[in-house]
Design an enzyme around this catalytic site. Structure first.
Site, mmCIF file in Angstrom:
data_model
loop_
_atom_site.group_PDB
_atom_site.id
_atom_site.type_symbol
_atom_site.label_atom_id
_atom_site.label_comp_id
_atom_site.label_asym_id
_atom_site.label_seq_id
_atom_site.Cartn_x
_atom_site.Cartn_y
_atom_site.Cartn_z
ATOM 1 C CE LYS A 35 -2.057 -1.153 3.870
ATOM 2 N NZ LYS A 35 -1.374 -2.441 4.168
ATOM 3 N NE ARG A 110 -4.738 -1.234 9.931
ATOM 4 C CZ ARG A 110 -3.600 -0.814 9.374
ATOM 5 N NH1 ARG A 110 -3.525 0.366 8.836
ATOM 6 N NH2 ARG A 110 -2.563 -1.604 9.370
ATOM 7 N NE ARG A 156 7.809 -2.381 6.143
ATOM 8 C CZ ARG A 156 6.496 -2.318 6.336
ATOM 9 N NH1 ARG A 156 5.727 -1.795 5.406
ATOM 10 N NH2 ARG A 156 5.960 -2.785 7.434
ATOM 11 N NE ARG A 189 6.079 -0.235 9.964
ATOM 12 C CZ ARG A 189 4.952 -0.289 9.279
ATOM 13 N NH1 ARG A 189 4.863 0.359 8.130
ATOM 14 N NH2 ARG A 189 3.921 -0.977 9.706
ATOM 15 N NE ARG A 200 2.218 -4.784 11.095
ATOM 16 C CZ ARG A 200 3.271 -4.689 10.292
ATOM 17 N NH1 ARG A 200 4.436 -5.217 10.645
ATOM 18 N NH2 ARG A 200 3.166 -4.063 9.148
#
Ligand code: AP5
Length: 251
Positions: A35, A110, A156, A189, A200
């Site tokens: 996203k 969400r 990431r 992160r 998550r």
């Protein structure tokens, strides 16, 4: 065609795209679906801002604001921050002048309650530059295979300075651990640890998947194949936005 001619044509296409209103674009998809990566590309092409609720929350946590202190532990666990904390934050951002021709929501709504809140907010006709048709959101779900998501999230890295997103497996920086744009040291992160990632993903299945059904019922949902390379996914998304704009212009 030589490179200068192609470059000139691309610049003209982008200028034409930027002169037209887009309206709200909502990107749905699991954690790691792409996203943020795609939102930055849409923002650049259409000249509208990316509004990432995750990024806004992380800035608040980093600065130790009241909102950040309330959200910090929940985010570290990989759970969703309570809806009531999100509404004022999103409303404040959407009321800023740069949202008047459109914006991209990345990470919001969400929950079905957040989606209902957003509908009510858009119904108020707050956006002076957008006629009613354009105010209907373009909702795009990015579909990615579950096993890919873990790899994407554990690999990431992002630039703390410009926000550019990398992946050590699929999109490495030119120099190890350094941002291509400004040379900053890339960071991982806090919630990209495997045990938090699983939380998550579970929160997405339980709380956010119903949002997909919410927009499908309203006939606003389009899906793109997020397993493709980044550029291909972008092409599909641009195609959806263009098709929806044409349909809304006709109605
Ligand atoms: P948030 O920041 O929104 O995180 P998320 O939804 O978990 O999504 P991510 O940012 O992890 O993934 P992405 O889809 O943006 O993927 P990306 O482009 O980076 O939320 C964090 C937390 O904040 C939540 O857990 C919650 O606590 C809170 N929160 C936020 N909003 C909230 C709300 N509305 N309500 C309540 N709580 C809220 O890509 C991932 C990786 O894949 C990158 O390395 C990238 O390079 C790579 N990649 C991307 N596309 C491709 C591709 N096509 N091929 C190969 N690799 C790719």
């Amino acid at each position: 065609m030589d490179e200068r001619a192609t470059g000139g044509r691309q610049t003209r296409v982008m200028a034409a795209e930027r002169s037209r209103s887009v309206g709200p674009v909502i990107l749905l998809g699991s954690p790691g679906a792409g996203k943020g990566t795609q939102a930055k590309r849409i923002a650049e092409r259409f000249g509208i801002p990316q509004i990432s609720t995750g990024d806004i929350l992380r800035v608040n946590v980093q600065r130790g604001t009241e909102l950040g202190l309330k959200a910090k532990d929940t985010m570290a666990r990989g759970a969703l921050v309570p809806d009531e904390l999100i509404y004022d934050m999103v409303a404040d951002r959407l009321r800023q002048a740069d949202c008047q021709s459109g914006f991209i929501l990345d990470g919001f709504p969400r929950t079905p309650a957040q989606a209902g809140w957003l509908d009510a907010f858009l119904e108020h006709g707050f956006f002076e530059n957008l006629h009613r048709g354009v105010c209907l959101p373009i909702v795009i779900r990015i579909d990615v295979d579950y096993n890919q998501l873990i790899l994407r999230l554990t690999g990431r890295r992002s630039c703390p300075h410009c926000g550019r997103i990398y992946n050590v497996y699929s999109q490495p920086p030119k120099v190890d651990e350094a941002c291509d744009c400004d040379g900053s040291k890339l960071v991982i992160r806090n919630d990209d640890r495997e045990e938090v990632i699983r939380e998550r993903l579970a929160a997405y299945e339980l709380q956010t998947k119903p949002v997909v059904a919410y927009y499908a019922q309203k006939g606003r949902l389009a899906s793109v194949n997020g397993d493709l390379p980044v550029e291909k996914v972008t092409e599909e998304i641009f195609g959806v936005i263009e098709a929806r704009r044409r349909a809304d212009d006709r109605s």
